[in-house]
Design an enzyme around this catalytic site. Structure first.
Site, PDB file in Angstrom:
ATOM      1  N   ASN A 169       0.854  -1.185   0.000  1.00 21.29           N
ATOM      2  CA  ASN A 169       0.000   0.000   0.000  1.00 21.29           C
ATOM      3  C   ASN A 169       0.890   1.235   0.000  1.00 21.29           C
ATOM      4  O   ASN A 169       2.035   1.167   0.423  1.00 21.29           O
ATOM      5  CB  ASN A 169      -0.843   0.054   1.273  1.00 21.29           C
ATOM      6  CG  ASN A 169      -1.925  -0.996   1.312  1.00 21.29           C
ATOM      7  OD1 ASN A 169      -1.916  -1.952   0.558  1.00 21.29           O
ATOM      8  ND2 ASN A 169      -2.851  -0.806   2.217  1.00 21.29           N
ATOM      9  N   ARG A 170       0.334   2.356  -0.389  1.00 21.64           N
ATOM     10  CA  ARG A 170       1.074   3.608  -0.279  1.00 21.64           C
ATOM     11  C   ARG A 170       1.129   4.024   1.174  1.00 21.64           C
ATOM     12  O   ARG A 170       0.097   4.136   1.837  1.00 21.64           O
ATOM     13  CB  ARG A 170       0.330   4.726  -1.012  1.00 21.64           C
ATOM     14  CG  ARG A 170       0.346   4.620  -2.486  1.00 21.64           C
ATOM     15  CD  ARG A 170      -0.460   5.786  -3.054  1.00 21.64           C
ATOM     16  NE  ARG A 170      -0.679   5.580  -4.479  1.00 21.64           N
ATOM     17  CZ  ARG A 170       0.219   5.883  -5.415  1.00 21.64           C
ATOM     18  NH1 ARG A 170       1.363   6.423  -5.079  1.00 21.64           N
ATOM     19  NH2 ARG A 170      -0.048   5.648  -6.686  1.00 21.64           N
TER      20      ARG A 170
END
Ligand code: C5P
Length: 225
Positions: free
Chosen positions: A30-31
């Site tokens: 994920n960012r």
């Protein structure tokens, strides 16, 4: 005023993304910059707490006075969190990948003329929900929620579903361009059993201090009850 209101407390924080390997050079993630979680760990340490920071792969300096444990994957993070118990407070800020690949290729996967590789996924443990169900559940369990719509309703539902005491909800609409992720600012709502407190947009360091102040106040009233 008490300058070390968390003295004698153990605060456990997760931060950053997790990396779920596909092969030796590729991963799913994920960012997440880790900035908000690191800021919370720093603020808790500054308030006198003993702080354990379980960090996914990020390029950030360890805050002063914080015990940092570096991990890669969600399963490693879950293990490190359990090993760090007991804790008075846990703040789960990490953007944990929901899925990992079922199998990890031992060698770098090659482009083939014959078609595309297929990734088979498996579900990762939910670290926050796992802590809520743990015999050594921290007395104050705080989750984060990054939402792009219905921010508060989703945060309330997440609070109930995961068994957290508080959910700090971020409005990340506009990601990945406008936004909160990777930026030094955050817009947050704190959802508790008592209701919702909406904070103005502020630097992540300031949000961290605001959250730590609320944690200290909560622990204090909890004790005098
Ligand atoms: O379900 P969602 O990922 O939106 O929930 C976010 C909250 O749950 C965050 O506090 C995050 O750190 C935590 N979480 C976790 N383990 C997971 C997924 C999310 O601890 N596998």
């Amino acid at each position: 005023p008490d300058h070390r209101p968390l003295y004698g407390r153990h605060v456990l924080v997760t931060a950053g993304p997790t990396h779920e390997p596909i092969d030796p050079v590729r991963y799913i993630a994920n960012r997440s910059s880790g900035k908000q979680g690191f800021a919370i760990a720093a603020a808790a340490a500054a308030a006198g707490a003993r702080v354990t920071l379980v960090a996914g792969p990020v390029a950030l300096e360890t805050p002063h006075g914080v015990d940092r444990i570096d991990v890669e994957s969600a399963r490693e993070m879950a293990e490190a969190v359990e090993a760090a118990l007991p804790a008075d407070v846990a703040v789960m800020v990490a953007a944990v990948a929901d899925w990992r690949t079922r199998d990890i290729a031992g060698q770098k996967m090659k482009k083939a003329r014959s078609g595309l590789p297929e990734l088979v996924l498996a579900e990762n443990p939910d670290i926050l929900a796992g802590l809520a169900a743990n015999d050594a559940r921290p007395g104050l369990l705080i989750g984060f929620a990054a939402e792009t719509e219905n921010v508060i309703d989703n945060a309330k539902a997440k609070r109930a579903r995961k068994g957290a005491d508080w959910i700090v909800a971020n409005d990340v609409s506009g990601a990945p361009k406008d936004s909160v992720m990777g930026s030094d600012h955050n817009r947050a709502h704190i959802v508790t059993a008592d209701g919702v407190e909406t904070l103005e947009r502020m630097p992540k360091t300031e949000l961290a201090r605001a959250l730590v102040a609320r944690i200290a106040a909560y622990l204090e009233t909890d004790e005098t009850e």
